[in-house]
Design an enzyme around this catalytic site. Structure first.
Site, PDB file in Angstrom:
ATOM      1  CB  CYS A  16      25.996  64.475   9.171  1.00 54.75           C
ATOM      2  SG  CYS A  16      26.065  63.067  10.280  1.00 54.75           S
ATOM      3  CG  ASP A  66      24.516  61.226  15.376  1.00 59.57           C
ATOM      4  OD1 ASP A  66      24.052  62.255  14.853  1.00 59.57           O
ATOM      5  OD2 ASP A  66      25.577  61.207  16.022  1.00 59.57           O
ATOM      6  CG  ASP A  89      28.529  61.704  18.522  1.00 57.70           C
ATOM      7  OD1 ASP A  89      29.497  62.413  18.199  1.00 57.70           O
ATOM      8  OD2 ASP A  89      27.396  61.834  18.037  1.00 57.70           O
ATOM      9  N   GLY A 137      14.082  49.259  19.789  1.00 59.15           N
ATOM     10  CA  GLY A 137      13.997  50.477  18.995  1.00 59.15           C
ATOM     11  C   GLY A 137      12.576  50.953  18.820  1.00 59.15           C
ATOM     12  CG  HIS A 138       9.647  54.433  18.215  1.00 55.41           C
ATOM     13  ND1 HIS A 138       8.495  53.937  18.779  1.00 55.41           N
ATOM     14  CD2 HIS A 138       9.283  55.554  17.534  1.00 55.41           C
ATOM     15  CE1 HIS A 138       7.479  54.726  18.454  1.00 55.41           C
ATOM     16  NE2 HIS A 138       7.930  55.710  17.700  1.00 55.41           N
ATOM     17  CB  SER A 139       9.597  51.383  13.408  1.00 56.88           C
ATOM     18  OG  SER A 139       8.598  50.558  13.975  1.00 56.88           O
ATOM     19  CG  ASP A 225      32.166  62.559  16.173  1.00 61.20           C
ATOM     20  OD1 ASP A 225      31.739  63.589  16.731  1.00 61.20           O
ATOM     21  OD2 ASP A 225      31.445  61.589  15.906  1.00 61.20           O
TER      22      ASP A 225
HETATM   23 CO    CO Z   1      30.009  64.144  17.443  1.00 63.28          CO
HETATM   24 CO    CO Z   2      25.484  63.599  16.838  1.00 61.78          CO
END
Ligand code: CO
Ligand code: CO
Length: 355
Positions: A16, A66, A89, A137-139, A225
């Site tokens: 992050c 994320d 989240d 998903g996606h790649s 968070d």
């Molecule tokens: Co958050």
């Molecule tokens: Co986020």
């Protein structure tokens, strides 16, 4: 034969800490029109953890995404951490996760697909703990690896826990240790012990589900968070959103000595091991934060350290604090601590830190 490079050697910044600076993000987001859809209960305007969309009077959908570059070299652990971070989240909003989609960008020619399989396996193991599966998903191919999840959850529209419900007199409880940015930067430079790395990986791959469960049992109204903007950044967002909601300027007092920290973080910071994202965070927070003079520059940086898969930060009425801490401990959320409180200030979102 060339040796396959390590995952983190291909990442420009870790986890992050790769986030765009808050002020830059706000400038770009200003171009997004504000929705007039009455069912969109939480949108991007309050910098909350997830969006919430009312489907009926009983059910609302919680949506979040994320994605980040590798924060550790072990692909299975990277997948686990990315999944726990994305799921967080949903928990921070009081939601129950129901399904996830994955997003992958991967230098297939450099790393091969075997490691990618391990990333997915790690993510799936955490999703399974959360009671959900990765549905699709996606790649894409990309020189810098990145991985993350889109997660959907459900919440009752009257039981959303957002970042705007903090009130004067509330105490702030944090449920995980601070310092993942510093420790993972140290690990990347070969300066972290095996035990230190194990501890931070365990923390980052631990779901915030139990903490969220306690929050819901006690009908807590405000939480977020702690992730890429650091403790000061996410607390600031909560204070500003709550100040708007209650139409009074709220400030937070933090007690540094009460904040749970990983071992050796101050020592590693003294050695210069700090993600650039954490320095940017401190610059952003500086104008609204007052540090008492006995706090070292390393201690100030720690409060801004970009966290990956950090703990929940909840604002709870004083009379509930003891019961909540007891319940958190009985659910094995052992690092939980009261780290400060909310007061009336002169400027919305200001933070005072004492040693
Ligand atoms: Co958050
Ligand atoms: Co986020």
């Amino acid at each position: 034969m060339c040796k396959t490079p390590s995952l983190t050697s291909l990442a420009k910044s870790a986890g992050c800490a790769a986030k765009i600076r808050q002020a830059d993000l706000a400038e770009a987001l200003a171009h997004l029109p504000i929705s007039s859809d009455p069912n969109l209960m939480v949108d991007h305007a309050g910098s909350d953890d997830a969006a919430v969309y009312r489907l009926s009077s009983e059910i609302a959908l919680v949506e979040t995404v994320d994605i980040f570059p590798p924060i550790v070299d072990n692909p299975f652990d990277y997948g686990r951490i990315a999944a726990a971070n994305a799921l967080s989240d949903i928990y921070a909003m009081g939601g129950n996760p129901i399904s996830a989609l994955s997003f992958v960008s991967w230098p297939v020619e450099v790393l091969g697909v075997d490691q990618l399989g391990k990333v997915l396996k790690g993510a799936a193991s955490i999703c399974s703990k959360a009671g959900i599966s990765i549905a699709g998903g996606h790649s894409i191919v990309d020189p810098e690896p990145k991985f993350g999840l889109f997660v959907n959850g459900l919440v009752h529209p009257d039981k959303i826990i957002d970042n705007s419900g903090a009130q004067v007199g509330d105490c702030l409880i944090l449920t995980k240790k601070i310092g993942t940015g510093v420790l993972t930067t140290a690990a990347k430079r070969g300066e972290l012990s095996v035990n230190g790395l194990d501890e931070v990986i365990l923390s980052m791959s631990t779901l915030n589900d139990e903490a969220a469960c306690v929050m819901k049992e006690h009908s807590i109204k405000a939480a977020t968070d702690v992730t890429g903007f650091g403790l000061l950044g996410h607390l600031g967002n909560m204070l500003r959103a709550s100040s708007v909601k209650f139409n009074q300027p709220l400030l937070a007092k933090l007690y540094f000595a009460k904040i749970p920290l990983f071992k050796d973080v101050e020592f590693l910071l003294e050695k210069g091991l700090c993600p650039s994202g954490s320095k940017r965070n401190l610059e952003t927070a500086a104008s609204l934060t007052t540090f008492s003079t006995d706090l070292s520059s390393e201690q100030q940086l720690l409060l801004a350290d970009a966290q990956t898969s950090g703990g929940l930060l909840m604002a709870v009425p004083k009379e509930k604090v003891d019961a909540i801490l007891n319940d958190l401990r009985s659910k094995n959320v052992l690092e939980s601590a009261v780290i400060g409180e909310i007061e009336i200030g002169s400027q919305a979102g200001s933070i005072q830190v004492e040693l």
